[in-house]
Design an enzyme around this catalytic site. Structure first.
Site, PDB file in Angstrom:
ATOM      1  N   ARG A 127      -1.720  -1.552   5.107  1.00 29.32           N
ATOM      2  CA  ARG A 127      -3.131  -1.869   5.064  1.00 29.32           C
ATOM      3  C   ARG A 127      -3.487  -2.463   6.383  1.00 29.32           C
ATOM      4  NH1 ARG A 127      -4.804  -5.334   0.214  1.00 29.32           N
ATOM      5  NH2 ARG A 127      -4.116  -3.650  -0.697  1.00 29.32           N
ATOM      6  N   HIS A 160       0.560  -6.171   2.515  1.00 28.49           N
ATOM      7  CA  HIS A 160       0.583  -4.585   2.777  1.00 28.49           C
ATOM      8  C   HIS A 160       0.387  -4.380   4.530  1.00 28.49           C
ATOM      9  CE1 HIS A 160      -0.347  -2.695  -1.163  1.00 28.49           C
ATOM     10  NE2 HIS A 160      -1.080  -3.938  -1.199  1.00 28.49           N
ATOM     11  N   ASP A 218       1.085  -0.015  -3.706  1.00 28.53           N
ATOM     12  CA  ASP A 218       0.423  -0.224  -4.804  1.00 28.53           C
ATOM     13  C   ASP A 218       0.754   1.252  -5.427  1.00 28.53           C
ATOM     14  OD1 ASP A 218      -0.428  -2.754  -4.230  1.00 28.53           O
ATOM     15  OD2 ASP A 218      -2.357  -2.450  -3.611  1.00 28.53           O
ATOM     16  N   GLU A 222       0.111  -8.481 -10.667  1.00 27.29           N
ATOM     17  CA  GLU A 222      -0.423  -7.143 -10.474  1.00 27.29           C
ATOM     18  C   GLU A 222       0.739  -6.129 -10.673  1.00 27.29           C
ATOM     19  OE1 GLU A 222      -3.774  -8.099  -6.895  1.00 27.29           O
ATOM     20  OE2 GLU A 222      -1.609  -6.976  -6.319  1.00 27.29           O
ATOM     21  N   HIS A 233       1.876  -3.591  -7.743  1.00 28.30           N
ATOM     22  CA  HIS A 233       2.375  -4.106  -6.529  1.00 28.30           C
ATOM     23  C   HIS A 233       3.598  -4.323  -6.167  1.00 28.30           C
ATOM     24  CE1 HIS A 233       0.628  -6.791  -3.067  1.00 28.30           C
ATOM     25  NE2 HIS A 233       2.181  -7.056  -3.133  1.00 28.30           N
TER      26      HIS A 233
END
Length: 223
Positions: A92, A137, A144, A202, A205
Site C-alpha cells: 500500500r 502494508h 490482507d 483483524e 491481516h
C-alpha cells in the site's frame, strides 16, 4: 514498416515504464502465483471510504519477493484442500495512507459508516488501531486476504466482512460460529506455518516475519 517499428517501440517503452514503477525486490502476486484471486478494494469504491484510494491506479497486488514466495507455499498447500487465497490488499503506497488520514479528519464524510464501522465513532478509528499514520502494508510484506473454495471461488465464512471495523473482526471475537472459528483458524495456521504473523484486531491481516524492508515506507503507485 515504419508504423510497425513505432508500434514495437511504443510497446517496449510501455513495458519498461511498468517495470520501472515497481521497486527492486517487489513482484506482482499474479505473476508469482498464477491464478490467484483478486478483489483489490482500494482500487474501486467498495471500501470504507467509498471511492478509489490515492495510489491505486490498477487493481493489482504487489508484495516483496520473499513474502510472495512464502505466500506461494501457502497457496500450494491450500490447493491440496480444494481451497485458494483471495487477496484484498498487499503493498500500500504511503499516499494511500495519507488519503486515509485526510478522510479520517473529515467528520462529515460518513458515506460508508453503515457498512464498515456502524458501531464505532469515526473519530476513534485511529485510537482503536483500525487506521494508522504509518502502515505495515507500505513496507511491502503485509497482505490482507481470505480463503475461497477452489472450484467456485466463493469466500469461506469468516464471521465478518473484510475491513469491518469492530470487535467481531478480532481473532478472539466472541459470538462467531464454530464454522467461522474453524475457517479463521485454518487461515491463521496456514499463514503462520509459512512465516506470517497475524494481527489480533483483524482476521485478514498478516505480515511476513522476515520483512525485507522493516524500516522503509514506500510510495510508488500500484499500477
Amino acid at each position: 514498416m515504419r508504423y510497425m517499428l513505432f508500434l514495437l517501440l511504443f510497446l517496449f517503452e510501455a513495458v519498461s515504464a511498468q517495470e520501472k514503477s515497481l521497486s527492486d525486490g517487489f513482484v506482482y502476486l499474479d505473476e508469482k502465483i498464477p491464478g490467484i484471486v483478486y478483489d483489490i478494494r482500494y482500487a474501486g469504491s467498495n471500501n470504507f471510504i467509498g471511492k478509489p484510494v490515492s495510489g491505486y491506479h490498477k487493481p493489482q497486488a504487489i508484495l516483496s519477493e520473499p513474502a510472495a514466495d512464502a505466500l506461494l507455499k501457502v497457496q500450494e498447500e491450500l490447493i491440496q484442500k480444494d481451497l485458494m487465497l483471495k487477496i484484498f490488499d498487499a503493498y500500500r503506497p504511503q499516499q494511500a495512507v495519507d488519503h486515509f488520514i485526510r478522510w479520517a479528519r473529515d467528520k462529515e464524510d460518513t458515506l460508508m459508516k453503515a457498512q464498515f464501522y456502524p458501531d464505532i465513532p469515526k473519530s476513534r478509528l485511529f485510537q482503536l488501531g483500525y487506521i494508522a499514520s504509518r502502515s505495515g502494508h507500505s513496507r511491502g510484506s503485509t497482505v490482507d486476504l481470505t480463503l475461497v473454495d477452489a472450484n467456485t471461488c466463493k469466500e469461506l465464512d469468516m464471521g465478518s466482512p473484510y475491513d469491518f471495523f469492530g470487535k467481531i473482526s478480532h481473532h478472539s471475537a466472541p459470538g462467531i460460529s464454530e464454522t467461522q472459528k474453524k475457517n479463521r483458524l485454518l487461515l491463521k495456521s496456514m499463514m503462520m506455518k509459512h512465516g506470517f504473523r497475524p494481527y489480533a484486531e483483524e482476521w485478514w491481516h498478516y505480515t511476513y516475519k522476515l520483512e525485507t524492508y522493516p524500516d522503509t515506507y514506500f510510495d510508488f503507485p500500484v499500477e
